[in-house]
Scaffold this active site. Structure first.
Site, PDB file in Angstrom:
ATOM      1  N   GLU A  46     100.459  31.354  80.059  1.00  0.00           N
ATOM      2  CA  GLU A  46     101.059  32.675  79.893  1.00  0.00           C
ATOM      3  C   GLU A  46     101.610  33.182  81.232  1.00  0.00           C
ATOM      4  OE1 GLU A  46      99.522  37.036  78.186  1.00  0.00           O
ATOM      5  OE2 GLU A  46      98.088  35.416  78.579  1.00  0.00           O
ATOM      6  N   LYS A 116     104.546  38.325  72.830  1.00  0.00           N
ATOM      7  CA  LYS A 116     103.122  38.394  72.491  1.00  0.00           C
ATOM      8  C   LYS A 116     102.895  39.517  71.475  1.00  0.00           C
ATOM      9  CE  LYS A 116      98.643  38.516  74.925  1.00  0.00           C
ATOM     10  NZ  LYS A 116      98.043  38.528  76.287  1.00  0.00           N
ATOM     11  N   CYS A 173      97.818  33.925  74.102  1.00  0.00           N
ATOM     12  CA  CYS A 173      96.484  34.379  74.523  1.00  0.00           C
ATOM     13  C   CYS A 173      95.758  35.241  73.496  1.00  0.00           C
ATOM     14  CB  CYS A 173      96.598  35.114  75.858  1.00  0.00           C
ATOM     15  SG  CYS A 173      94.995  35.306  76.693  1.00  0.00           S
ATOM     16  N   SER A 365      63.702  -4.966  48.805  1.00  0.00           N
ATOM     17  CA  SER A 365      64.189  -6.315  49.091  1.00  0.00           C
ATOM     18  C   SER A 365      63.844  -6.779  50.498  1.00  0.00           C
ATOM     19  CB  SER A 365      65.711  -6.346  48.928  1.00  0.00           C
ATOM     20  OG  SER A 365      66.324  -5.531  49.925  1.00  0.00           O
ATOM     21  N   ASP A 369      69.043  -1.142  52.849  1.00  0.00           N
ATOM     22  CA  ASP A 369      69.256  -0.086  51.856  1.00  0.00           C
ATOM     23  C   ASP A 369      67.985   0.345  51.150  1.00  0.00           C
ATOM     24  OD1 ASP A 369      71.896  -0.250  52.519  1.00  0.00           O
ATOM     25  OD2 ASP A 369      72.493  -1.430  50.777  1.00  0.00           O
ATOM     26  N   THR A 484      76.106  -5.677  41.304  1.00  0.00           N
ATOM     27  CA  THR A 484      76.222  -6.279  39.964  1.00  0.00           C
ATOM     28  C   THR A 484      76.288  -5.169  38.932  1.00  0.00           C
ATOM     29  OG1 THR A 484      75.012  -8.254  40.630  1.00  0.00           O
ATOM     30  CG2 THR A 484      75.104  -7.765  38.270  1.00  0.00           C
TER      31      THR A 484
END
Length: 650
Positions: A46, A116, A173, A365, A369, A484
C-alpha cells in the site's frame, strides 16, 4: 502445459519515505528481477511509491504531483514487460479529493486506479484525515499526461485474454478487516486471485491475526489470497512496519516472507487457479451466491503469457502424502489424531447402542487394516465405559496365511487383552471348491472363495452371539476395488471406509507412541507396521514360509494410489495433471514411466470396481474424501470405457 497454474509474486521494496524517485527505481529494479522468474503477477504494498507513513505530507501538492508523475512514468516499465500484471500503491488526487489507490499496469499502460474502500480511523491509524473512501460508481476517467482513459473505482475484475478462467481482484489493507471485505464481491464476480496491498504495523500477536484473516478469506472466498505489507523503510516514530507477506490458496499456505528485511524482498509461488475453479463448481452454495450477488463489476481483459510448466520449474511444494496431518507441534498432532479416531469410535459407539447388540465381531489378519479397526473398537469401549469383553476377535487362517501374520494376530490380542478365537477355513474352502469342480489352481476363484468363507463365518458368529461385524477395508482398497465382492467388502459397519492406507499406517504408529505403555504391545504394533501388505490368499513360499503375494507388487505402491485418489476425487484434477504433480512429488523415488504405469492401473481399476462401492456398508466419513454412494460419490456402476481419462495421461 500450464495445468491451471499462475505464477504470482509479491514484493516489499526498500523504501525511502517521501522520496518517490528512489522508490520508483526500487520498484523498477524488482520488476526487472522478477521478470526473469517468468512471473505473471507482481503486487507491491500500500502506498509503496511514497510510503504509508507520510502523515500530513499527503496534503502537500508537491508529493501528490510527484507521485502522479511517477505512476504515469511507470508505464515505461510496463511497456518493457507487457505480459506482467503489476500493481503498486500510490496516492491519487481527483476532483478535489485524495484517494489511497492501487495502480494497475499491463501491456505498457496504466489501466486502472483502485481506491481503498475502508479507511481506518482508530488507534494509531488516521486515514480519514487524508483520504476519501472509494466511490460506489466505477467509471473511466481522463488523467492529464495519459492519452487513454483509466478505470477508476473498486468494482473491477481483471481477466486474462489468454485464459478467462484466470481473473484478479484488488483490495487494500483495511478492506480485509471489514465485516464485508470487497474481495467477497470480487470473488463472486469471477476473481480467483485477490491481491491485497497493505500497510500493517507489527504488534505482539498481530502476525497470527493477519495470517488468520488471510487464510479465512481465502477459504471463504474460495480463492488465492495474496497479501503484502510495507517494510522497515516506513517511519518508526510511533510504529514499526515489518514487511509481512503471504499467499494462501483456499486455506493452504503457499509461502510467507520473513519480516524485518533491510533490503528488497520478494516471494514467488505458483497458484493453482484450476483447483480454485473446480472447488467453486463443486460448492453449490457458491453458485447460489453468484446468482444472488447484485453488484456487477467492470471486466477488464489484460494480457499475459502462459508458462509451460514442468515438474522442475514449478514453484510450490507438492505433498506426496496429502492425507497425512503434517503438524510439527506434538500437542496439535495428538489432537488431530485423537479427533480422527474419535469420529470413528463415536460413530461405532452409536451404531453399537442403536443396534442393541452385545458384541463386536472382528476378523484379524495380522495386517494394518484389521489392527487399526481393533484399536477403534477399543476406543469405543472407553467411550461407552464398557469392558473389552464385548470384542470377539477371530483369526481365520487359510491357504495363504503365513506364520508371521498369524503370530502377529495372536501376540496382538494377548498384549491388548482381547479374546481371540481361531477357526481354520482350509478344510471348508477345499470342500466348497471341490463341490464346484474347481481345478485346484491358485486363480481368482481360489482367492475369492477364501475371502467369502471368512465373511460368512464372521456374520454367522455375529448371529450366534448377537454382534456387529466390523468392516476393516480401507479407502485405498475401496478405490482400487482390492476387496472381494460380498467377501471382505461386506460388514455391518465399516470403520475404515474413509481412512486411506497411508493414514492407517501413520495412525498405528502414532497410537503405538502415544497410547500404549506396554513395550511388548508397542513392539507388536511395530512388527505389524513392518509386515508387507498382503491379502494372503495364495500359499506362502514353500521354503522360507515368507509372504508370497505382496499387494504393492501387484497393483502398485499405496502412497502413489493415495496421491492419485486425493487429487482425482478431492481436487477434481484430470489424470494428466495428476501425473505432472506426482512427477514433482515423487521425483526422487519413482521414474515418470513407473508413475504413469500405476496411474493407468488406478484409473482402470477405479472405474471397473464402482459396482463394489455402490453396495458399500455404512461407515463414518472422517476426512474430505468418501466413496460412499450415499455420501459424495455417485457414478454409474457400468461405465466400461474410461478412455476419456486414460487418454488424458498422454
Amino acid at each position: 502445459m500450464n495445468y491451471g497454474f499462475i505464477r504470482v509474486s509479491i514484493a516489499v521494496p526498500k523504501l525511502f519515505l517521501t522520496n518517490v524517485d528512489k522508490n520508483y527505481l526500487e520498484h523498477k529494479k524488482i520488476v526487472e528481477k522478477l521478470s526473469k522468474t517468468h512471473t505473471q503477477v507482481i503486487s507491491f504494498p500500500e502506498l509503496s511509491l511514497t510510503g504509508y507513513s507520510c502523515g500530513d505530507l499527503f496534503h502537500q501538492a508537491k508529493l501528490q504531483n510527484k507521485a502522479k508523475n511517477s505512476f504515469i512514468k511507470f508505464q515505461e516499465v510496463s511497456e518493457k514487460f507487457p505480459n506482467i500484471f503489476i500493481v503498486l500503491g500510490t496516492p491519487f488526487a481527483y476532483n478535489g479529493a485524495l484517494f489511497n489507490c492501487a495502480a494497475v499496469y499491463n501491456n505498457g499502460k496504466l489501466v486502472a486506479l483502485i481506491p481503498k474502500s475502508h479507511l481506518p480511523n482508530y488507534n494509531e491509524f488516521k486515514e480519514r484525515i487524508y483520504f476519501q473512501s472509494a466511490p460506489e460508481i466505477t467509471k473511466k476517467i481522463s488523467i492529464s499526461g495519459i492519452e487513454h482513459k483509466v478505470i477508476f473505482g473498486k468494482h473491477v475484475v481483471f481477466t486474462s485474454e489468454q485464459d478467462e478462467k484466470f481473473s484478479i481482484g484488488i483490495e487494500i489493507c483495511e478492506d480485509l478487516w471489514g465485516v464485508e471485505p470487497p474481495s467477497g464481491k470480487l470473488a463472486l464476480n469471477g476473481a480467483n486471485i485477490i491481491l491485497n496491498l497493505s500497510a500493517s504495523n507489527e504488534l505482539v500477536v498481530k502476525t497470527d491475526y493477519r495470517i488468520r484473516l488471510v487464510r479465512q478469506q481465502s477459504e471463504r472466498s474460495i480463492c488465492v489470497y495474496s497479501y503484502v505489507s510495507s517494510g522497515l523503510g516506513e517511519s518508526t516514530m510511533d510504529m514499526v512496519f515489518g514487511g509481512s507477506g503471504m499467499i494462501y490458496e483456499y486455506g493452504n499456505n503457499l509461502g510467507e516472507m520473513k519480516p524485518f528485511s533491510l533490503d528488497n524482498q520478494t516471494l514467488t509461488v505458483d497458484c493453482d487457479v484450476d483447483r480454485i475453479n473446480q472447488e467453486r463448481i463443486r460448492n453449490t452454495i457458491w453458485g447460489e451466491n453468484t446468482i444472488l450477488n447484485n453488484i456487477q463489476h467492470e471486466k477488464y481483459f489484460f494480457k499475459t503469457k502462459n508458462i509451460d510448466f514442468n515438474s522442475n520449474t514449478l514453484k510450490r511444494n507438492i505433498d506426496p502424502l496429502p492425507f497425512l496431518p503434517h503438524i510439527k507441534n506434538s500437542d496439535q498432532l495428538n489432537e488431530r489424531c485423537n479427533e480422527i479416531m474419535s469420529i470413528q469410535a463415536n460413530g461405532l459407539a452409536m451404531r453399537f447402542q442403536r443396534s442393541k447388540v452385545k458384541n463386536l465381531i472382528i476378523g484379524l489378519s495380522g495386517g494394518l487394516d484389521s489392527t487399526y479397526a481393533l484399536l477403534v473398537c477399543l476406543e469405543m469401549c472407553k467411550i461407552l465405559s464398557i469392558t473389552t469383553n464385548c470384542i470377539q476377535a477371530l483369526t481365520l487362517p487359510g491357504h495363504g496365511t503365513s506364520e508371521l501374520t498369524k503370530s502377529n494376530t495372536e501376540n496382538l490380542c494377548k498384549a491388548l487383552k482381547v479374546d481371540l478365537e481361531e477357526i481354520s477355513i482350509v478344510e471348508i474352502t477345499n470342500m466348497h471348491l471341490n463341490q464346484l469342480g474347481h481345478s485346484g489352481d491358485h486363480d481368482i476363484t481360489f482367492e475369492n472363495a477364501q475371502a467369502r468363507e471368512r465373511t460368512q463365518i464372521l456374520f454367522d458368529k455375529a448371529n450366534l452371539i448377537n454382534g456387529l461385524v466390523i468392516g476393516t477395508s480401507d479407502l485405498s482398497e475401496l478405490a482400487l476395488g482390492w476387496t472381494t465382492y460380498n467377501g471382505d467388502h461386506m460388514s455391518s459397519y465399516g470403520v475404515n471406509a474413509t481412512i486411506p492406507k497411508t493414514l492407517i499406517r501413520f495412525l498405528i504408529q502414532w497410537y503405538k507412541e502415544n497410547k500404549l505403555a506396554s513395550k511388548k504391545a508397542k513392539g507388536i504394533l511395530q512388527k505389524i507396521i513392518d509386515t508387507p501388505i498382503s491379502p494372503e490368499l495364495i500359499p506362502p513360499d514353500t521354503e522360507s514360509g515368507e509372504i508370497k503375494q505382496e499387494t504393492e507388487s501387484l497393483i502398485g505402491p499405496f502412497e502413489l494410489h493415495d496421491f492419485f485418489l486425493f487429487h482425482f476425487i478431492r481436487r477434481k484434477a484430470r489424470p494428466g495433471k495428476i501425473l505432472f504433480l506426482a512427477g514433482r512429488a515423487f521425483s526422487k523415488k519413482y521414474e515418470k514411466e513407473e508413475i504413469e504405469k500405476w496411474l493407468r492401473v488406478f484409473i482402470e481399476r477405479f472405474f471397473a470396481n464402482q459396482f463394489k462401492r455402490s453396495a458399500l456398508p455404512d461407515g463414518p466419513k472422517v476426512g474430505s474424501v468418501s466413496l460412499s454412494p450415499r455420501g459424495e460419490w455417485r457414478i454409474p456402476s457400468d461405465i466400461d470405457d474410461p478412455s476419456l481419462w486414460l487418454d488424458d495421461i498422454n
